[in-house]
Design a protein around this motif. Structure first.
Motif, PDB file in Angstrom:
ATOM      1  N   LEU A  77      21.239  57.061  65.288  1.00  0.00           N
ATOM      2  CA  LEU A  77      21.630  56.530  63.983  1.00  0.00           C
ATOM      3  C   LEU A  77      22.960  57.198  63.637  1.00  0.00           C
ATOM      4  O   LEU A  77      23.018  58.420  63.501  1.00  0.00           O
ATOM      5  CB  LEU A  77      20.580  56.863  62.922  1.00  0.00           C
ATOM      6  CG  LEU A  77      19.168  56.317  63.159  1.00  0.00           C
ATOM      7  CD1 LEU A  77      18.224  56.839  62.078  1.00  0.00           C
ATOM      8  CD2 LEU A  77      19.158  54.806  63.188  1.00  0.00           C
TER       9      LEU A  77
ATOM     10  N   THR B 122      26.409  59.101  54.528  1.00  0.00           N
ATOM     11  CA  THR B 122      25.818  58.652  55.789  1.00  0.00           C
ATOM     12  C   THR B 122      24.957  59.709  56.467  1.00  0.00           C
ATOM     13  O   THR B 122      23.899  59.396  57.023  1.00  0.00           O
ATOM     14  CB  THR B 122      26.923  58.171  56.744  1.00  0.00           C
ATOM     15  OG1 THR B 122      27.609  57.063  56.136  1.00  0.00           O
ATOM     16  CG2 THR B 122      26.361  57.725  58.072  1.00  0.00           C
TER      17      THR B 122
ATOM     18  N   THR C 243      21.155  58.977  57.566  1.00  0.00           N
ATOM     19  CA  THR C 243      20.652  58.967  58.944  1.00  0.00           C
ATOM     20  C   THR C 243      19.516  59.974  59.117  1.00  0.00           C
ATOM     21  O   THR C 243      18.554  59.707  59.842  1.00  0.00           O
ATOM     22  CB  THR C 243      21.771  59.259  59.954  1.00  0.00           C
ATOM     23  OG1 THR C 243      22.332  60.551  59.718  1.00  0.00           O
ATOM     24  CG2 THR C 243      22.868  58.219  59.891  1.00  0.00           C
ATOM     25  N   LEU C 244      19.613  61.124  58.460  1.00  0.00           N
ATOM     26  CA  LEU C 244      18.530  62.110  58.542  1.00  0.00           C
ATOM     27  C   LEU C 244      17.240  61.576  57.927  1.00  0.00           C
ATOM     28  O   LEU C 244      16.156  61.733  58.494  1.00  0.00           O
ATOM     29  CB  LEU C 244      18.925  63.409  57.834  1.00  0.00           C
ATOM     30  CG  LEU C 244      19.870  64.362  58.564  1.00  0.00           C
ATOM     31  CD1 LEU C 244      20.180  65.562  57.676  1.00  0.00           C
ATOM     32  CD2 LEU C 244      19.261  64.839  59.880  1.00  0.00           C
TER      33      LEU C 244
ATOM     34  N   GLY D 210      15.941  58.738  60.122  1.00  0.00           N
ATOM     35  CA  GLY D 210      15.465  59.307  61.381  1.00  0.00           C
ATOM     36  C   GLY D 210      14.162  60.062  61.218  1.00  0.00           C
ATOM     37  O   GLY D 210      13.255  59.958  62.057  1.00  0.00           O
TER      38      GLY D 210
ATOM     39  N   ALA E 156      20.899  61.863  64.810  1.00  0.00           N
ATOM     40  CA  ALA E 156      21.424  61.448  63.505  1.00  0.00           C
ATOM     41  C   ALA E 156      22.803  62.069  63.367  1.00  0.00           C
ATOM     42  O   ALA E 156      22.936  63.297  63.480  1.00  0.00           O
ATOM     43  CB  ALA E 156      20.499  61.915  62.381  1.00  0.00           C
TER      44      ALA E 156
ATOM     45  N   CYS F 223      26.204  66.325  64.331  1.00  0.00           N
ATOM     46  CA  CYS F 223      25.124  65.610  65.013  1.00  0.00           C
ATOM     47  C   CYS F 223      23.863  66.469  65.023  1.00  0.00           C
ATOM     48  O   CYS F 223      23.933  67.667  65.310  1.00  0.00           O
ATOM     49  CB  CYS F 223      25.527  65.270  66.445  1.00  0.00           C
ATOM     50  SG  CYS F 223      24.253  64.401  67.385  1.00  0.00           S
TER      51      CYS F 223
END
Length: 340
Positions: free
Chosen positions: A81, A112, A116-117, A120, A134, A170
């Motif tokens: 993601l 973002t 994503t976290l 995810g 993520a 990341c």
């Protein structure tokens, strides 16, 4: 099992951030958090032919460093993601073209990384994914060219303006195991206080941060003082001041707030005006500064709230106001100290 309370997901068996990496550029290497990065470059092109290609390299390098630290082969990644500020998330798309693993692009502007976290963690907690990356990135030169003016134009920056960070962060998420647990995630609601100044993102995003925090506190029956720190990203100095005012108006006096955009750079020495911004700002601070503190257990429980302005170059030129959103994840220290 995941429990839904209002806008908040509570992970009864928390997924974990098993590894993380942060990569940055020249200005980031001159700031107070330089030592927090896994890798820095004095060349903001990173050996590439364009600013856009440089950001693609940032994402790819952060992903590979994260996997290297986890000793996990690329082919075992089940999903990435990722998102960025470039139109249609092209930095992420081109990076994933080289990584060659399943990919879902995510756009929340500067929010973002938290988005994503949260997504995810929900996928890992449900059993739908493991070995999930993520990540998010931004690049000063690519963002300025897209949203404001080309660098060669030499525009004067206003005191409320922020400096888009050239960095990527990341995280490797797992359903269980060693690492930093993700205890909860709150997905924000879009807020629009009719701010139209593209050089004042902090004012546009502060209401979104306040809204998401208020929903989280109501959903979980918690109070700000229960946390070692409430990290926001990236409101800068202007937005941070406005956030505290908005929360004070709701009866919450927050004394443990730190903004990623205020600590990544030295505003006075590095001439970044109100501070740093961009998806890569809070992503890099999370991976290089926040997660190591939790792993060392110098902090036990924190909130990570990333904010994003959801305008585009087109809506800005059409004189539209700037809507914003903020997403939140609650992070906890592992039961036993881990290496950073």
């Amino acid at each position: 099992m995941t429990q839904r309370c209002g806008d908040t997901l509570l992970f009864r068996t928390p997924p974990v951030i098993a590894a993380q990496a942060a990569v940055g550029g020249k200005k980031e290497g001159e700031g107070p958090l330089a030592a927090a990065f896994d890798e820095l470059s004095s060349d903001n092109r990173f050996g590439q032919s364009s600013w856009e290609a440089a950001e693609k390299y940032l994402q790819l390098r952060a992903a590979r460093l994260c996997l290297q630290k986890a000793q996990l082969p690329e082919e075992k990644v089940r999903l990435v993601l990722a998102g960025d500020l470039q139109a249609q998330c092209t930095a992420s798309g081109y990076a994933m073209r080289e990584l060659g693993v399943p990919f879902a692009g995510v756009f929340g502007a500067c929010s973002t990384m938290a988005e994503t976290l949260g997504l995810g963690a929900a996928l890992c907690a449900s059993g739908a994914a493991e070995h999930l990356l993520a990540m998010a990135s931004s690049h000063f030169c690519a963002a300025e060219r897209q949203f404001r003016t080309p660098l060669s134009y030499g525009a004067v920056r206003t005191p409320t303006a922020q400096w888009t960070v050239t960095a990527a962060g990341c995280c490797l998420l797992q359903p269980a195991g060693p690492g930093v647990p993700i205890a909860a995630a709150t997905f924000g609601r879009v807020q629009d206080y009719q701010v139209r100044d593209i050089n004042n993102m902090g004012a546009a995003m502060a209401p979104a941060a306040a809204s998401t925090l208020l929903h989280y506190f109501a959903d979980t029956h918690t109070e700000p003082q229960e946390f070692d720190c409430i990290y926001t990203g990236d409101l800068g100095q202007v937005g941070s001041s406005l956030l505290r005012e908005l929360l004070a108006a709701e009866g919450l006096l927050v004394k443990n707030h730190v903004d990623c955009g205020c600590i990544l750079f030295d505003a006075a020495e590095q001439q970044v005006k109100s501070g740093g911004s961009g998806p890569g700002c809070c992503a890099a601070v999370l991976c290089g500064h926040i997660l190591p503190r939790l792993l060392r257990r110098s902090q036990k429980r924190v909130l990570f709230v990333a904010t994003g302005a959801l305008m585009s170059q087109t809506t800005f030129l059409q004189k539209e106001s700037i809507p914003a959103v903020a997403h939140l994840v609650e992070l906890r220290a592992p039961e036993k100290e881990s290496g950073a």
